[in-house]
Design an enzyme around this catalytic site. Structure first.
Site, PDB file in Angstrom:
ATOM      1  N   LYS A   1       0.943  -1.160  -0.019  1.00 56.45           N
ATOM      2  CA  LYS A   1      -0.072  -0.109  -0.132  1.00 56.45           C
ATOM      3  C   LYS A   1       0.908   1.349  -0.053  1.00 56.45           C
ATOM      4  O   LYS A   1       1.708   1.551   0.804  1.00 56.45           O
ATOM      5  CB  LYS A   1      -1.037  -0.009   1.289  1.00 56.45           C
ATOM      6  CG  LYS A   1      -1.673   1.049   1.283  1.00 56.45           C
ATOM      7  CD  LYS A   1      -2.211   1.675   2.480  1.00 56.45           C
ATOM      8  CE  LYS A   1      -1.616   3.197   2.759  1.00 56.45           C
ATOM      9  NZ  LYS A   1      -2.015   4.273   1.999  1.00 56.45           N
TER      10      LYS A   1
ATOM     11  N   GLU B   1      11.134   1.861   9.369  1.00 56.18           N
ATOM     12  CA  GLU B   1      11.854   2.863   8.868  1.00 56.18           C
ATOM     13  C   GLU B   1      11.438   4.051   9.230  1.00 56.18           C
ATOM     14  O   GLU B   1      10.484   4.549   8.475  1.00 56.18           O
ATOM     15  CB  GLU B   1      12.052   2.688   7.313  1.00 56.18           C
ATOM     16  CG  GLU B   1      12.950   1.360   6.912  1.00 56.18           C
ATOM     17  CD  GLU B   1      14.533   1.461   7.395  1.00 56.18           C
ATOM     18  OE1 GLU B   1      14.878   2.609   7.650  1.00 56.18           O
ATOM     19  OE2 GLU B   1      15.002   0.360   7.486  1.00 56.18           O
TER      20      GLU B   1
ATOM     21  N   CYS C   1      14.230  11.578   5.132  1.00 50.37           N
ATOM     22  CA  CYS C   1      14.144  11.048   6.628  1.00 50.37           C
ATOM     23  C   CYS C   1      15.672  11.388   7.218  1.00 50.37           C
ATOM     24  O   CYS C   1      15.736  11.438   8.331  1.00 50.37           O
ATOM     25  CB  CYS C   1      13.670   9.593   6.678  1.00 50.37           C
ATOM     26  SG  CYS C   1      14.555   8.642   5.509  1.00 50.37           S
TER      27      CYS C   1
ATOM     28  N   GLU D   1      11.273  16.344  14.209  1.00 49.96           N
ATOM     29  CA  GLU D   1      11.330  16.262  12.566  1.00 49.96           C
ATOM     30  C   GLU D   1      10.662  17.113  11.969  1.00 49.96           C
ATOM     31  O   GLU D   1       9.125  17.110  12.158  1.00 49.96           O
ATOM     32  CB  GLU D   1      11.146  14.732  12.302  1.00 49.96           C
ATOM     33  CG  GLU D   1      11.503  14.793  10.743  1.00 49.96           C
ATOM     34  CD  GLU D   1      10.929  13.201  10.289  1.00 49.96           C
ATOM     35  OE1 GLU D   1       9.960  12.775  10.728  1.00 49.96           O
ATOM     36  OE2 GLU D   1      12.044  12.472   9.912  1.00 49.96           O
TER      37      GLU D   1
HETATM   38  P1  NAP Z   1       2.726   8.467   7.453  1.00 45.95           P
HETATM   39  O1  NAP Z   1       1.870   9.290   7.793  1.00 45.95           O
HETATM   40  O2  NAP Z   1       3.136   7.555   8.685  1.00 45.95           O
HETATM   41  O3  NAP Z   1       2.516   7.542   6.287  1.00 45.95           O
HETATM   42  C1  NAP Z   1       3.343   6.511   5.898  1.00 45.95           C
HETATM   43  C2  NAP Z   1       2.235   5.290   5.213  1.00 45.95           C
HETATM   44  O4  NAP Z   1       1.566   4.938   6.596  1.00 45.95           O
HETATM   45  C3  NAP Z   1       1.076   5.836   4.032  1.00 45.95           C
HETATM   46  O5  NAP Z   1       1.197   4.858   3.104  1.00 45.95           O
HETATM   47  C4  NAP Z   1       0.096   6.094   5.045  1.00 45.95           C
HETATM   48  O6  NAP Z   1      -1.106   5.996   4.260  1.00 45.95           O
HETATM   49  C5  NAP Z   1      -0.078   4.939   6.044  1.00 45.95           C
HETATM   50  N1  NAP Z   1      -0.681   5.003   7.440  1.00 45.95           N
HETATM   51  C6  NAP Z   1      -1.452   6.136   7.624  1.00 45.95           C
HETATM   52  N2  NAP Z   1      -1.921   5.792   8.837  1.00 45.95           N
HETATM   53  C7  NAP Z   1      -1.706   4.314   9.036  1.00 45.95           C
HETATM   54  C8  NAP Z   1      -2.184   3.373   9.947  1.00 45.95           C
HETATM   55  N3  NAP Z   1      -3.043   3.670  10.999  1.00 45.95           N
HETATM   56  N4  NAP Z   1      -1.700   2.132   9.801  1.00 45.95           N
HETATM   57  C9  NAP Z   1      -0.945   1.689   9.056  1.00 45.95           C
HETATM   58  N5  NAP Z   1      -0.609   2.429   7.876  1.00 45.95           N
HETATM   59  C10 NAP Z   1      -1.056   4.086   8.163  1.00 45.95           C
HETATM   60  O7  NAP Z   1       4.202   9.185   7.081  1.00 45.95           O
HETATM   61  P2  NAP Z   1       4.410  10.123   5.845  1.00 45.95           P
HETATM   62  O8  NAP Z   1       3.979  11.432   6.340  1.00 45.95           O
HETATM   63  O9  NAP Z   1       3.880   9.516   4.920  1.00 45.95           O
HETATM   64  O10 NAP Z   1       5.961  10.068   5.608  1.00 45.95           O
HETATM   65  C11 NAP Z   1       6.912  11.029   6.349  1.00 45.95           C
HETATM   66  C12 NAP Z   1       7.435  10.259   7.549  1.00 45.95           C
HETATM   67  O11 NAP Z   1       8.281   9.088   6.926  1.00 45.95           O
HETATM   68  C13 NAP Z   1       8.475  10.980   8.340  1.00 45.95           C
HETATM   69  O12 NAP Z   1       8.656  10.733   9.319  1.00 45.95           O
HETATM   70  C14 NAP Z   1      10.019  10.407   7.650  1.00 45.95           C
HETATM   71  O13 NAP Z   1      10.956  10.672   8.345  1.00 45.95           O
HETATM   72  C15 NAP Z   1       9.559   8.917   7.463  1.00 45.95           C
HETATM   73  N6  NAP Z   1      10.405   8.318   6.478  1.00 45.95           N
HETATM   74  C16 NAP Z   1      11.403   7.555   6.947  1.00 45.95           C
HETATM   75  C17 NAP Z   1      12.218   6.796   5.953  1.00 45.95           C
HETATM   76  C18 NAP Z   1      13.212   5.873   6.613  1.00 45.95           C
HETATM   77  O14 NAP Z   1      13.775   5.148   5.711  1.00 45.95           O
HETATM   78  N7  NAP Z   1      13.759   5.794   7.617  1.00 45.95           N
HETATM   79  C19 NAP Z   1      12.297   7.114   4.818  1.00 45.95           C
HETATM   80  C20 NAP Z   1      11.143   8.180   4.312  1.00 45.95           C
HETATM   81  C21 NAP Z   1      10.337   8.511   5.398  1.00 45.95           C
HETATM   82  P3  NAP Z   1      -1.790   7.352   3.718  1.00 45.95           P
HETATM   83  O15 NAP Z   1      -0.840   7.840   2.888  1.00 45.95           O
HETATM   84  O16 NAP Z   1      -2.809   6.771   3.100  1.00 45.95           O
HETATM   85  O17 NAP Z   1      -2.080   8.268   4.809  1.00 45.95           O
END
Ligand code: NAP
Length: 475
Positions: A170, A245, A279, A379
């Site tokens: 997803k 991650e 990230c 962050e």
């Molecule tokens: P996010 O809000 O956590 O969303 C990530 C994914 O999780 C999306 O596909 C989202 O779907 C889904 N999601 C949302 N609520 C969920 C739930 N309750 N259960 C399961 N999945 C759910 O994060 P983001 O805003 O997209 O991304 C930014 C974050 O990612 C930052 O904190 C960044 O540091 C981190 N990141 C980490 C890495 C690494 O390799 N460590 C790399 C890139 C990004 P929807 O889009 O449909 O809401």
């Protein structure tokens, strides 16, 4: 307009059992560019059943067959280079040059690096009193964020396919079209039916459904700490393995003998690349006290060389934030920095001059803020940096480690002993000395609240395997 409201299940594009859709927007124009299905629990159950049914046969494929599959995927990926680049420019607002050199290339490199890792991967080990065999983990649920639309999912797909596992994935709702194209690539490359299944939909329905699903063996998640924690809690109910991650607040430690222009360019490109939505990017910089003023002067001189604007323009360095929400979050942090009396070195609130449409921020740096404040510790995921000074290397290392995160770290300078000392003592999963190029065969992942587990290359494959010990195996 991209209207992709079907799900890819068991090798076919099928209609969702629900009628709802999610609109997708271009953050540079604020215009709708298409829609995807807001998938249902039924869709997810069908996808998991397909992945489960495909698992026994796929797990039996040979190393050579899986290497060939990864190579086929890389070939099909290359064939769609222009399409992939255009889609990522539109759905993320990622600038043309960055999209080609980084976004597109990282996705490709993962398939190639994983194929290479698989060539020499040890799936078995013959010890004196035991035989160890690494089996594919089963059905994996993959959930990814929007900031690198092909990189994040490519590393997970490559590792899963290399291990012999099947998947349901997803992507983020802001950037689903690159994943849809990637699914077409899987299909064209000959991935067997049911081995890779795509279910689009909301995080709260499909993402949450994946981490709660009793027939999913492993969840590999990239995203925020908040959702990562929820996934861990859901997975705990049936002792599901999770790999996370998560976010970062990575330090850049500058040595006394560093060239000030290199330092300023390193700082600007860290926060402005991908509009700060990386990230592992360096967002806190630690500079020797005596270098502070020359650094400030150099940053102010160089920032105009990093143009902000239309992602389709080949000269643009920084595009918009992915969404209005993300833009507002960034603005709020910049306002907090001003309210706390930080020295505004460059940038500030509002959009850059002349950019009224699109979620554009200004490249912003603050000096003189507290180490324990929000801007130094949280962050932001935008082009905002906090600048600190230090007097001794030990102090710089201690300050660099004063964070709940541990994803990455950076060192800039010349003295080999000090470069080694800083690199070896920062508590984080990946340290880069003097902007050395990335290595896709080396592990990527975080210490502390930046995550659990590792991706990329052989370490990535390892995550999708279960070691099994056999005692008394006939020779
Ligand atoms: P996010 O809000 O956590 O969303 C990530 C994914 O999780 C999306 O596909 C989202 O779907 C889904 N999601 C949302 N609520 C969920 C739930 N309750 N259960 C399961 N999945 C759910 O994060 P983001 O805003 O997209 O991304 C930014 C974050 O990612 C930052 O904190 C960044 O540091 C981190 N990141 C980490 C890495 C690494 O390799 N460590 C790399 C890139 C990004 P929807 O889009 O449909 O809401």
């Amino acid at each position: 307009m991209y209207n992709y409201t079907k799900q890819y299940i068991n090798g076919e594009w099928i209609a969702s059992t629900g009628e709802e859709t999610i609109d997708v927007y271009n953050p540079a124009t604020e215009e709708k560019i298409g829609a995807i299905s807001s998938g249902t629990e039924d869709d997810l159950n069908k996808a998991v059943a397909a992945a489960r049914a495909a698992f026994p046969d796929y797990a039996q494929t040979t190393r050579e067959e899986r290497i060939q599959l990864l190579e086929n995927i890389a070939t099909e990926y290359e064939k769609r280079k222009d399409k992939l680049i255009n889609i990522m420019i539109e759905e993320l607002g990622s600038p043309l040059s960055f999209t080609e050199e980084v976004q597109y290339t990282m996705g490709y490199n993962h398939f190639k690096a994983t194929a290479d890792a698989l060539r020499n991967f040890e799936f078995t080990e013959d010890r004196e009193n035991s035989f160890i065999q690494k089996d594919a983990i089963g059905v994996a649920g993959l959930i990814t964020p929007w900031n690198f639309p092909t990189n994040q999912i490519s590393t997970k797909l490559a590792s899963a396919l290399a291990s012999g596992s099947t998947v349901v994935f997803k992507p983020a709702s802001y950037t689903p079209f690159a994943s849809i194209l990637l699914t077409e690539i899987m299909d064209a490359a000959g991935v067997p039916k049911g081995v890779v299944n795509l279910v689009n939909g909301k995080g709260s329905t499909i993402g949450n459904g994946i981490s709660n699903h009793p027939d999913i063996d492993f969840v590999s998640f990239t995203g925020s700490g908040k959702v990562g924690s929820q996934i861990m809690q859901n997975g705990a109910k049936d002792i599901k393995k999770v790999a996370l991650e998560l976010g970062g607040k990575s330090p850049i430690v500058v040595l006394e003998d560093a060239d000030v222009e290199t330092v300023a360019r390193t700082a600007i490109s860290n926060i402005a690349s991908n509009t700060g939505q990386i990230c592992s990017t360096g967002t806190r910089i630690f500079i020797p006290k005596g270098m502070y003023q020359s650094f400030v002067d150099m940053v102010q001189k160089l920032v105009p060389e990093y143009p902000v604007g239309d992602p389709k323009d080949e000269n643009t360095f920084m595009g918009p934030q992915v969404s209005k929400d993300q833009w507002e979050k960034v603005q709020d942090y910049i306002q907090q920095g001003i309210d706390q009396g930080g020295d505004l070195i460059v940038g500030g609130t509002g959009k850059p001059e002349g950019l009224t449409t699109g979620y554009y921020s200004r490249i912003t740096m603050f000096g003189n803020l507290p180490h324990d404040g929000a801007l130094a510790q949280e962050e932001i995921f935008g082009p905002v940096m906090t600048v600190f000074t230090y007097e001794t290397i030990n102090e710089a290392i201690a300050l660099a480690n004063t964070t709940i995160y541990g994803l990455a770290g950076y060192v800039v300078g010349n003295d080999p002993d000090n470069l080694r000392k800083v690199a070896k003592n920062i508590r984080a999963g990946r340290i880069t000395i003097n902007n050395t190029a990335s290595d896709f065969s080396a592990p990527f992942g975080g210490f502390k609240q930046s995550g659990i587990g590792r991706e990329w290359g052989d370490y990535g494959i390892e995550e999708f395997l279960e070691p099994k010990t056999i005692l008394g195996l006939p020779k």
